[in-house]
Enzyme design. Sequence first.
Site, PDB file in Angstrom:
ATOM      1  N   ARG A   1     -37.418  48.673 -32.183  1.00  0.00           N
ATOM      2  CA  ARG A   1     -37.753  48.127 -33.503  1.00  0.00           C
ATOM      3  C   ARG A   1     -39.230  48.296 -33.767  1.00  0.00           C
ATOM      4  O   ARG A   1     -39.981  47.333 -33.873  1.00  0.00           O
ATOM      5  CB  ARG A   1     -37.330  46.680 -33.566  1.00  0.00           C
ATOM      6  CG  ARG A   1     -35.838  46.600 -33.507  1.00  0.00           C
ATOM      7  CD  ARG A   1     -35.341  45.317 -33.977  1.00  0.00           C
ATOM      8  NE  ARG A   1     -34.080  45.551 -34.642  1.00  0.00           N
ATOM      9  CZ  ARG A   1     -33.308  44.594 -35.087  1.00  0.00           C
ATOM     10  NH1 ARG A   1     -33.683  43.346 -34.958  1.00  0.00           N
ATOM     11  NH2 ARG A   1     -32.181  44.887 -35.679  1.00  0.00           N
TER      12      ARG A   1
ATOM     13  N   ASP B   1     -33.124  53.657 -37.225  1.00  0.00           N
ATOM     14  CA  ASP B   1     -32.541  52.370 -36.828  1.00  0.00           C
ATOM     15  C   ASP B   1     -31.125  52.217 -37.393  1.00  0.00           C
ATOM     16  O   ASP B   1     -30.908  51.651 -38.463  1.00  0.00           O
ATOM     17  CB  ASP B   1     -33.464  51.243 -37.319  1.00  0.00           C
ATOM     18  CG  ASP B   1     -33.014  49.872 -36.842  1.00  0.00           C
ATOM     19  OD1 ASP B   1     -31.919  49.775 -36.271  1.00  0.00           O
ATOM     20  OD2 ASP B   1     -33.769  48.914 -37.063  1.00  0.00           O
TER      21      ASP B   1
HETATM   22  P1  NAD Z   1     -28.866  40.299 -35.142  1.00  0.00           P
HETATM   23  O1  NAD Z   1     -27.814  41.184 -35.708  1.00  0.00           O
HETATM   24  O2  NAD Z   1     -29.135  40.347 -33.675  1.00  0.00           O
HETATM   25  O3  NAD Z   1     -28.489  38.765 -35.515  1.00  0.00           O
HETATM   26  C1  NAD Z   1     -28.245  38.381 -36.841  1.00  0.00           C
HETATM   27  C2  NAD Z   1     -28.985  37.117 -37.147  1.00  0.00           C
HETATM   28  O4  NAD Z   1     -28.354  36.005 -36.489  1.00  0.00           O
HETATM   29  C3  NAD Z   1     -30.443  37.096 -36.690  1.00  0.00           C
HETATM   30  O5  NAD Z   1     -31.283  36.895 -37.804  1.00  0.00           O
HETATM   31  C4  NAD Z   1     -30.499  35.940 -35.709  1.00  0.00           C
HETATM   32  O6  NAD Z   1     -31.733  35.258 -35.728  1.00  0.00           O
HETATM   33  C5  NAD Z   1     -29.360  35.065 -36.198  1.00  0.00           C
HETATM   34  N1  NAD Z   1     -28.879  34.078 -35.220  1.00  0.00           N
HETATM   35  C6  NAD Z   1     -28.715  34.196 -33.879  1.00  0.00           C
HETATM   36  N2  NAD Z   1     -28.255  33.056 -33.345  1.00  0.00           N
HETATM   37  C7  NAD Z   1     -28.131  32.169 -34.375  1.00  0.00           C
HETATM   38  C8  NAD Z   1     -27.705  30.822 -34.459  1.00  0.00           C
HETATM   39  N3  NAD Z   1     -27.342  30.159 -33.380  1.00  0.00           N
HETATM   40  N4  NAD Z   1     -27.699  30.214 -35.670  1.00  0.00           N
HETATM   41  C9  NAD Z   1     -28.083  30.899 -36.775  1.00  0.00           C
HETATM   42  N5  NAD Z   1     -28.497  32.175 -36.761  1.00  0.00           N
HETATM   43  C10 NAD Z   1     -28.514  32.820 -35.573  1.00  0.00           C
HETATM   44  O7  NAD Z   1     -30.256  40.462 -35.885  1.00  0.00           O
HETATM   45  P2  NAD Z   1     -30.739  41.569 -36.901  1.00  0.00           P
HETATM   46  O8  NAD Z   1     -30.034  41.439 -38.171  1.00  0.00           O
HETATM   47  O9  NAD Z   1     -30.657  42.866 -36.222  1.00  0.00           O
HETATM   48  O10 NAD Z   1     -32.276  41.190 -37.161  1.00  0.00           O
HETATM   49  C11 NAD Z   1     -33.017  40.236 -36.468  1.00  0.00           C
HETATM   50  C12 NAD Z   1     -34.484  40.335 -36.911  1.00  0.00           C
HETATM   51  O11 NAD Z   1     -35.059  41.612 -36.630  1.00  0.00           O
HETATM   52  C13 NAD Z   1     -34.688  40.150 -38.394  1.00  0.00           C
HETATM   53  O12 NAD Z   1     -35.876  39.429 -38.558  1.00  0.00           O
HETATM   54  C14 NAD Z   1     -34.909  41.537 -38.914  1.00  0.00           C
HETATM   55  O13 NAD Z   1     -35.629  41.543 -40.130  1.00  0.00           O
HETATM   56  C15 NAD Z   1     -35.694  42.126 -37.801  1.00  0.00           C
HETATM   57  N6  NAD Z   1     -35.641  43.601 -37.790  1.00  0.00           N
HETATM   58  C16 NAD Z   1     -36.779  44.291 -37.584  1.00  0.00           C
HETATM   59  C17 NAD Z   1     -36.749  45.684 -37.560  1.00  0.00           C
HETATM   60  C18 NAD Z   1     -37.999  46.472 -37.339  1.00  0.00           C
HETATM   61  O14 NAD Z   1     -39.047  45.880 -37.187  1.00  0.00           O
HETATM   62  N7  NAD Z   1     -37.944  47.778 -37.285  1.00  0.00           N
HETATM   63  C19 NAD Z   1     -35.567  46.355 -37.750  1.00  0.00           C
HETATM   64  C20 NAD Z   1     -34.390  45.625 -37.950  1.00  0.00           C
HETATM   65  C21 NAD Z   1     -34.461  44.220 -37.972  1.00  0.00           C
END
Ligand code: NAD
Length: 374
Positions: free
Chosen positions: A119, A127
């Site tokens: 990331r 990604d």
């Molecule tokens: P993910 O698919 O792993 O999880 C989905 C969401 O579920 C996450 O936001 C997580 O915090 C939430 N979650 C986990 N346990 C939980 C609980 N017990 N109760 C409520 N919510 C819960 O995560 P994702 O969608 O891949 O993204 C996570 C983070 O990474 C986000 O902030 C996203 O913006 C960031 N991100 C950054 C990049 C980058 O920098 N290149 C790329 C993709 C995502």
Amino acid sequence: MRIAVLRERRTGERRVALLPEQLPRLLAAGVEVSVESGAGNEAGATDDDYRAVGAQVSEEVLTGADIVVSVQPINLSTARQLGEGVVTVSFLPTAEEGPLVRRLRERRITSFSMDLVPRTARAQPMDALSSQSMVAGYRGAIVAAERLQRFFPLFMTAAGTVRPATVLVLGAGVAGLQAIATVRRLGAVVEAYDVRESSAEEVASVGAKFVQLGLPPLAGAGGYAREMTEERATRQRELLAPHVAAADVLITTAAVPGRTAPVLVTTDMVAAMRAGSVVVDLAADQGGNVEGSIPGHEVMVEGVLVWGGSNVASQLPRPASELYGHNVVNVLLLMVRVGVLHLDFGDDILSATCVTHAGEVVHRPTLELLGEVG
Ligand code: NAD
């Protein structure tokens, strides 16, 4: 140098790794592309569409291929047909694919996993987890709107006023934020909750109200969430219960890397929703955020419809393939130098995504999962 695009073998997989419109960038880099006949059918791309942009289409594409690309991991029998040094690029969730990882190692195949793209800002165009989560979030919102037997927007008409639907989104990462944005566009009133500290701001930025539970944030490594203790999970469920009961639609997307999805909502919490409400569990494939949800099925719980997602991105095969193919082309272009396969493991993206190479499992967490760390 030849890249082979496989027809997906796994039941229910409708995407294709590369669409015809993505091939010109690869052909311009001096490579040839072979497409297995029928590979793009489910995503709306015919064999002739591939031929029209300069690909070869045939029933057998493995012979002579330097790189094999697919959405799902190749199967064990395909791995047996690939020679030493052939490169594979696909999703490869190594926690679930131990036997395949061993086979890839034994065959001295160099495998790259789209699940492992780091990331970082430079890796964002590659990604695929994010691009497919975005599709899933959109699809989840549309399913909810279609299944709910009422309007999403507020209507003020001569025949009366109809209140807007209320939607609660649990887990506001890539999929959750896209689900929020989509139901907002349809006019619903939206609340959302996530355990990460930055989440309140992100939720507000897409027009939803963040649910403040007064619990400490649960940040893990790399911007992901951490697993909850059982005590925290129970408290979180208690605090969320009234929000769940008040919602017409609940969409859940919560995940923790390498773990089964946390159970955020019990059957009792679903049963407390109004009859006719709809629950969309986008984490059903990972074990489910909602007790009793079944991937690929709709079940009724006390008059509430619970839709369990299964390979949800694949339900919109064309746009999902467009985005995945774009991610894949960007990874492939890291491997090609003037029409020749050139793997530079000094490149942080290639080194992070490589699972097996030259008869070794080079991804250390996978080696640990295989129980082979000395
Ligand atoms: P993910 O698919 O792993 O999880 C989905 C969401 O579920 C996450 O936001 C997580 O915090 C939430 N979650 C986990 N346990 C939980 C609980 N017990 N109760 C409520 N919510 C819960 O995560 P994702 O969608 O891949 O993204 C996570 C983070 O990474 C986000 O902030 C996203 O913006 C960031 N991100 C950054 C990049 C980058 O920098 N290149 C790329 C993709 C995502």
